[in-house]
Design an enzyme around this catalytic site. Sequence first.
Site, short mmCIF file in Angstrom:
data_model
loop_
_atom_site.label_atom_id
_atom_site.label_comp_id
_atom_site.label_asym_id
_atom_site.label_seq_id
_atom_site.Cartn_x
_atom_site.Cartn_y
_atom_site.Cartn_z
N PRO A 1 -27.30 -35.32 -14.76
CA PRO A 1 -26.60 -35.37 -16.03
C PRO A 1 -27.46 -34.97 -17.23
O PRO A 1 -28.64 -35.27 -17.29
CB PRO A 1 -26.18 -36.84 -16.16
CG PRO A 1 -27.03 -37.59 -15.20
CD PRO A 1 -27.35 -36.63 -14.09
N ASN A 2 -26.79 -34.28 -18.13
CA ASN A 2 -27.36 -33.83 -19.42
C ASN A 2 -28.31 -32.65 -19.28
O ASN A 2 -28.74 -32.09 -20.28
CB ASN A 2 -28.05 -34.98 -20.18
CG ASN A 2 -27.07 -36.07 -20.55
OD1 ASN A 2 -26.08 -35.79 -21.21
ND2 ASN A 2 -27.30 -37.30 -20.11
N ARG B 1 -31.12 -30.08 -26.11
CA ARG B 1 -31.33 -31.52 -26.02
C ARG B 1 -32.81 -31.86 -26.18
O ARG B 1 -33.63 -31.42 -25.38
CB ARG B 1 -30.87 -31.93 -24.62
CG ARG B 1 -31.17 -33.31 -24.22
CD ARG B 1 -30.96 -33.49 -22.72
NE ARG B 1 -31.16 -34.87 -22.40
CZ ARG B 1 -31.54 -35.30 -21.21
NH1 ARG B 1 -31.73 -34.45 -20.22
NH2 ARG B 1 -31.73 -36.57 -21.02
N TYR C 1 -37.99 -31.95 -23.68
CA TYR C 1 -37.55 -31.19 -22.50
C TYR C 1 -37.75 -29.67 -22.61
O TYR C 1 -37.44 -28.95 -21.67
CB TYR C 1 -36.07 -31.49 -22.22
CG TYR C 1 -35.82 -32.95 -21.89
CD1 TYR C 1 -36.41 -33.54 -20.77
CD2 TYR C 1 -35.03 -33.76 -22.71
CE1 TYR C 1 -36.21 -34.88 -20.47
CE2 TYR C 1 -34.82 -35.10 -22.41
CZ TYR C 1 -35.41 -35.65 -21.30
OH TYR C 1 -35.21 -36.97 -20.99
N ASN D 1 -33.58 -32.80 -9.61
CA ASN D 1 -33.89 -33.57 -10.81
C ASN D 1 -32.67 -34.44 -11.07
O ASN D 1 -31.70 -33.98 -11.68
CB ASN D 1 -34.19 -32.66 -12.00
CG ASN D 1 -34.56 -33.45 -13.24
OD1 ASN D 1 -34.38 -34.68 -13.28
ND2 ASN D 1 -35.04 -32.77 -14.26
N ALA E 1 -31.07 -39.01 -15.44
CA ALA E 1 -30.99 -40.47 -15.66
C ALA E 1 -30.66 -41.22 -14.36
O ALA E 1 -31.03 -42.39 -14.21
CB ALA E 1 -29.95 -40.78 -16.73
N GLU F 1 -38.72 -33.86 -5.79
CA GLU F 1 -38.13 -34.45 -6.99
C GLU F 1 -38.88 -33.90 -8.20
O GLU F 1 -40.12 -33.94 -8.22
CB GLU F 1 -38.27 -35.97 -6.91
CG GLU F 1 -37.75 -36.71 -8.13
CD GLU F 1 -38.02 -38.22 -8.05
OE1 GLU F 1 -38.43 -38.73 -6.97
OE2 GLU F 1 -37.84 -38.88 -9.08
N HIS G 1 -39.23 -33.75 -12.49
CA HIS G 1 -38.89 -34.22 -13.84
C HIS G 1 -39.64 -33.37 -14.84
O HIS G 1 -40.86 -33.18 -14.69
CB HIS G 1 -39.24 -35.69 -14.03
CG HIS G 1 -38.47 -36.56 -13.10
ND1 HIS G 1 -37.14 -36.83 -13.28
CD2 HIS G 1 -38.83 -37.15 -11.94
CE1 HIS G 1 -36.71 -37.57 -12.27
NE2 HIS G 1 -37.71 -37.77 -11.44
N ARG H 1 -43.28 -42.51 -20.59
CA ARG H 1 -42.15 -42.77 -21.49
C ARG H 1 -41.71 -44.24 -21.41
O ARG H 1 -42.48 -45.09 -20.99
CB ARG H 1 -41.04 -41.78 -21.15
CG ARG H 1 -41.52 -40.30 -21.31
CD ARG H 1 -40.40 -39.33 -21.04
NE ARG H 1 -39.31 -39.51 -22.01
CZ ARG H 1 -38.09 -39.01 -21.83
NH1 ARG H 1 -37.82 -38.31 -20.73
NH2 ARG H 1 -37.15 -39.22 -22.73
C1 DQA Z 1 -35.69 -36.36 -16.68
C2 DQA Z 1 -36.23 -37.74 -17.05
C3 DQA Z 1 -35.12 -38.78 -17.06
O1 DQA Z 1 -35.64 -40.06 -17.40
C4 DQA Z 1 -34.07 -38.41 -18.07
O2 DQA Z 1 -33.00 -39.32 -18.02
C5 DQA Z 1 -33.58 -37.01 -17.91
C6 DQA Z 1 -34.52 -35.96 -17.57
C7 DQA Z 1 -36.75 -35.27 -16.81
O3 DQA Z 1 -36.52 -34.19 -16.28
O4 DQA Z 1 -37.79 -35.46 -17.47
O5 DQA Z 1 -32.41 -36.71 -18.16
O6 DQA Z 1 -35.27 -36.39 -15.33
#
Ligand code: DQA
Length: 156
Positions: free
Chosen positions: A17-18, A25, A30, A81, A84, A105, A107, A114
């Site tokens: 998501p997002n 964003r 990011y 990825n 959240a 995985e 990120h 964080r």
């Molecule tokens: C994320 C880190 C997560 O905590 C966050 O909710 C994201 C992006 C990252 O790529 O750094 O949406 O996965």
Amino acid sequence: MGKTKKNMPRVLVIHGPNLNMLGLREPEVYGRTRLAEIDDRLVGLGQQWNLEVSSFQSNHEGAIVDKIQACLGKIDGLIINPAAYTHTSIAIRDAIVVLGVPIIEVHLSNIHKRESFRHKSLMADVVTGQIVGLGVAGYYLALQALAEKLGMLPSD
Ligand code: DQA
């Protein structure tokens, strides 16, 4: 003669998501690269390494679980990825466990630097490896790692 497309190992890239908002964003966290650019670059790298790369993004936990289930027996590696859902989704964890293929995985941000709620990944102990905090390079390095694991690049 190169391998035919049919025989190329298949790698699926899942963005949670997002991540469809990448570039817009929180760019200071990011970065400014759009998701489509990342996906295009992964396809290009896949062509270099004889991997068939496809990608999927969803803002919905169930849709991600459905996609993972639909890929059972049809992919040779996964880059994920979970965004959240990394920190909350037992459902996605349970789904990826079944795949039986190497899973990286990724990120973009360093989740350990964080908020404390981001420090825990429910995926961490069921994936092959994690890449965190390297921005978009993390995706490309993940594909390289899979290329090595799948025998398409020399490894140590
Ligand atoms: C994320 C880190 C997560 O905590 C966050 O909710 C994201 C992006 C990252 O790529 O750094 O949406 O996965």
